[in-house]
Design a protein around this motif. Structure first.
Motif, PDB file in Angstrom:
ATOM      1  N   ALA A 278      61.570  10.865  25.706  1.00 40.46           N
ATOM      2  CA  ALA A 278      62.912  10.870  25.109  1.00 40.46           C
ATOM      3  C   ALA A 278      62.864  11.425  23.691  1.00 40.46           C
ATOM      4  CB  ALA A 278      63.490   9.454  25.109  1.00 40.46           C
ATOM      5  N   GLY A 279      61.841  11.036  22.928  1.00 40.78           N
ATOM      6  CA  GLY A 279      61.690  11.567  21.580  1.00 40.78           C
ATOM      7  C   GLY A 279      61.440  13.069  21.575  1.00 40.78           C
ATOM      8  N   LEU A 280      60.628  13.519  22.532  1.00 40.64           N
ATOM      9  CA  LEU A 280      60.352  14.955  22.614  1.00 40.64           C
ATOM     10  C   LEU A 280      61.599  15.736  23.021  1.00 40.64           C
ATOM     11  CD1 LEU A 280      56.843  14.822  24.253  1.00 40.64           C
ATOM     12  CD2 LEU A 280      57.384  15.740  21.999  1.00 40.64           C
ATOM     13  N   LEU A 281      62.385  15.181  23.914  1.00 40.45           N
ATOM     14  CA  LEU A 281      63.627  15.868  24.293  1.00 40.45           C
ATOM     15  C   LEU A 281      64.619  15.877  23.140  1.00 40.45           C
ATOM     16  CD1 LEU A 281      64.063  14.744  27.992  1.00 40.45           C
ATOM     17  CD2 LEU A 281      63.388  16.984  27.125  1.00 40.45           C
ATOM     18  N   MET A 282      64.609  14.799  22.341  1.00 37.94           N
ATOM     19  CA  MET A 282      65.448  14.781  21.137  1.00 37.94           C
ATOM     20  C   MET A 282      64.962  15.854  20.163  1.00 37.94           C
ATOM     21  SD  MET A 282      67.949  12.884  19.731  1.00 37.94           S
ATOM     22  CE  MET A 282      67.763  11.202  20.222  1.00 37.94           C
ATOM     23  N   GLY A 283      63.654  15.988  20.032  1.00 35.75           N
ATOM     24  CA  GLY A 283      63.096  17.042  19.189  1.00 35.75           C
ATOM     25  C   GLY A 283      63.430  18.424  19.716  1.00 35.75           C
ATOM     26  N   TYR A 284      63.452  18.559  21.027  1.00 37.24           N
ATOM     27  CA  TYR A 284      63.827  19.837  21.642  1.00 37.24           C
ATOM     28  C   TYR A 284      65.265  20.204  21.285  1.00 37.24           C
ATOM     29  CZ  TYR A 284      65.175  23.146  25.279  1.00 37.24           C
ATOM     30  OH  TYR A 284      65.669  24.230  25.943  1.00 37.24           O
ATOM     31  N   ALA A 285      66.123  19.213  21.286  1.00 32.94           N
ATOM     32  CA  ALA A 285      67.531  19.487  21.020  1.00 32.94           C
ATOM     33  C   ALA A 285      67.799  19.739  19.543  1.00 32.94           C
ATOM     34  CB  ALA A 285      68.383  18.319  21.509  1.00 32.94           C
ATOM     35  N   LEU A 286      67.037  19.104  18.672  1.00 33.94           N
ATOM     36  CA  LEU A 286      67.362  19.161  17.248  1.00 33.94           C
ATOM     37  C   LEU A 286      66.511  20.144  16.451  1.00 33.94           C
ATOM     38  CD1 LEU A 286      67.888  15.364  16.569  1.00 33.94           C
ATOM     39  CD2 LEU A 286      69.624  17.115  17.006  1.00 33.94           C
ATOM     40  N   HIS A 287      65.309  20.436  16.889  1.00 34.96           N
ATOM     41  CA  HIS A 287      64.405  21.272  16.107  1.00 34.96           C
ATOM     42  C   HIS A 287      64.074  22.521  16.912  1.00 34.96           C
ATOM     43  CE1 HIS A 287      60.728  22.129  13.670  1.00 34.96           C
ATOM     44  NE2 HIS A 287      61.602  21.802  12.738  1.00 34.96           N
ATOM     45  N   HIS A 288      64.740  23.604  16.609  1.00 38.71           N
ATOM     46  CA  HIS A 288      64.652  24.811  17.425  1.00 38.71           C
ATOM     47  C   HIS A 288      63.301  25.526  17.314  1.00 38.71           C
ATOM     48  CE1 HIS A 288      68.853  24.549  18.457  1.00 38.71           C
ATOM     49  NE2 HIS A 288      69.107  24.282  17.182  1.00 38.71           N
ATOM     50  N   GLU A 289      62.601  25.353  16.208  1.00 34.80           N
ATOM     51  CA  GLU A 289      61.346  26.068  16.029  1.00 34.80           C
ATOM     52  C   GLU A 289      60.224  25.541  16.914  1.00 34.80           C
ATOM     53  OE1 GLU A 289      63.028  24.831  13.286  1.00 34.80           O
ATOM     54  OE2 GLU A 289      63.999  26.740  12.852  1.00 34.80           O
ATOM     55  N   THR A 290      60.314  24.297  17.332  1.00 37.98           N
ATOM     56  CA  THR A 290      59.244  23.693  18.127  1.00 37.98           C
ATOM     57  C   THR A 290      59.659  23.458  19.580  1.00 37.98           C
ATOM     58  OG1 THR A 290      59.929  21.490  17.474  1.00 37.98           O
ATOM     59  CG2 THR A 290      58.258  22.562  16.122  1.00 37.98           C
ATOM     60  N   ARG A 291      60.595  24.208  20.052  1.00 35.39           N
ATOM     61  CA  ARG A 291      61.100  23.977  21.408  1.00 35.39           C
ATOM     62  C   ARG A 291      60.025  24.175  22.472  1.00 35.39           C
ATOM     63  NH1 ARG A 291      67.266  25.885  22.404  1.00 35.39           N
ATOM     64  NH2 ARG A 291      68.109  23.966  21.539  1.00 35.39           N
ATOM     65  N   ALA A 292      59.191  25.177  22.334  1.00 28.73           N
ATOM     66  CA  ALA A 292      58.155  25.423  23.339  1.00 28.73           C
ATOM     67  C   ALA A 292      57.154  24.271  23.395  1.00 28.73           C
ATOM     68  CB  ALA A 292      57.440  26.733  23.045  1.00 28.73           C
ATOM     69  N   VAL A 293      56.797  23.743  22.231  1.00 33.71           N
ATOM     70  CA  VAL A 293      55.824  22.649  22.193  1.00 33.71           C
ATOM     71  C   VAL A 293      56.431  21.371  22.772  1.00 33.71           C
ATOM     72  CG1 VAL A 293      54.464  21.194  20.664  1.00 33.71           C
ATOM     73  CG2 VAL A 293      54.588  23.645  20.254  1.00 33.71           C
ATOM     74  N   THR A 294      57.648  21.040  22.363  1.00 34.65           N
ATOM     75  CA  THR A 294      58.252  19.800  22.856  1.00 34.65           C
ATOM     76  C   THR A 294      58.526  19.877  24.359  1.00 34.65           C
ATOM     77  OG1 THR A 294      60.437  20.604  22.190  1.00 34.65           O
ATOM     78  CG2 THR A 294      59.275  19.182  20.646  1.00 34.65           C
ATOM     79  N   LEU A 295      58.971  21.024  24.819  1.00 38.97           N
ATOM     80  CA  LEU A 295      59.229  21.158  26.254  1.00 38.97           C
ATOM     81  C   LEU A 295      57.923  21.154  27.050  1.00 38.97           C
ATOM     82  CD1 LEU A 295      61.862  21.320  27.755  1.00 38.97           C
ATOM     83  CD2 LEU A 295      61.642  23.781  27.820  1.00 38.97           C
ATOM     84  N   GLY A 296      56.893  21.798  26.544  1.00 39.26           N
ATOM     85  CA  GLY A 296      55.599  21.782  27.215  1.00 39.26           C
ATOM     86  C   GLY A 296      54.988  20.389  27.253  1.00 39.26           C
ATOM     87  N   MET A 297      55.102  19.675  26.143  1.00 38.92           N
ATOM     88  CA  MET A 297      54.567  18.308  26.102  1.00 38.92           C
ATOM     89  C   MET A 297      55.336  17.397  27.049  1.00 38.92           C
ATOM     90  SD  MET A 297      52.274  16.328  24.695  1.00 38.92           S
ATOM     91  CE  MET A 297      51.762  16.901  23.099  1.00 38.92           C
ATOM     92  N   THR A 298      56.640  17.579  27.135  1.00 43.92           N
ATOM     93  CA  THR A 298      57.449  16.779  28.060  1.00 43.92           C
ATOM     94  C   THR A 298      57.040  17.049  29.502  1.00 43.92           C
ATOM     95  OG1 THR A 298      59.290  16.847  26.500  1.00 43.92           O
ATOM     96  CG2 THR A 298      59.799  16.230  28.758  1.00 43.92           C
TER      97      THR A 298
END
Length: 125
Positions: free
Chosen positions: A20-40
């Motif tokens: 849930a935290g990573l998906l929140m990071g995906y939605a709010l922090h555009h520069e790290t979208r690949a990392v947060t989505l990959g980690m999820t």
């Protein structure tokens, strides 16, 4: 053998909170979208593998306790195949970080160590 259900449930809850935290990071922090989505994606594969291993361990324990002569396995081939499938998906789709996906696959298994220690200490008090 101690009951593993509280540990499995605790690891599952922690993994879902991380996702849930990573998906929140995906939605709010555009520069790290690949990392947060990959980690999820890796966490999802990791929790599926973790719970599948728990089911297999429970079946093996029941088989041994009942003196059944069935051959048993821990589902290693299934779990490694699922991990490879997720890794290939991450490579094929450019929106996922491969390194984060691979790291996420191992996190639920590694979480079981501190959670198991915490629960055993808490139960002895």
């Amino acid at each position: 053998m101690d009951n593993m259900t509280p540990m499995i449930n605790a690891v599952t809850r922690i993994t879902f909170v991380l996702m849930a935290g990573l998906l929140m990071g995906y939605a709010l922090h555009h520069e790290t979208r690949a990392v947060t989505l990959g980690m999820t994606l890796g966490l999802l594969a990791g929790i599926v593998n973790f719970r599948y291993l728990a089911v297999k361990v429970r079946r093996v324990a029941e088989s041994v306790a009942n003196n059944e002569g069935k051959a048993f396995s821990l589902g290693f081939v299934t779990r490694i195949s699922f991990a490879i499938l997720v890794t290939m998906f991450s490579v094929k789709i450019e929106h996922f970080s491969l390194e984060a996906t691979i790291a996420g696959i191992f996190i639920p298994q590694l979480l079981s160590i501190p959670v198991g220690i915490y629960l055993s200490v808490r139960n002895k008090m």
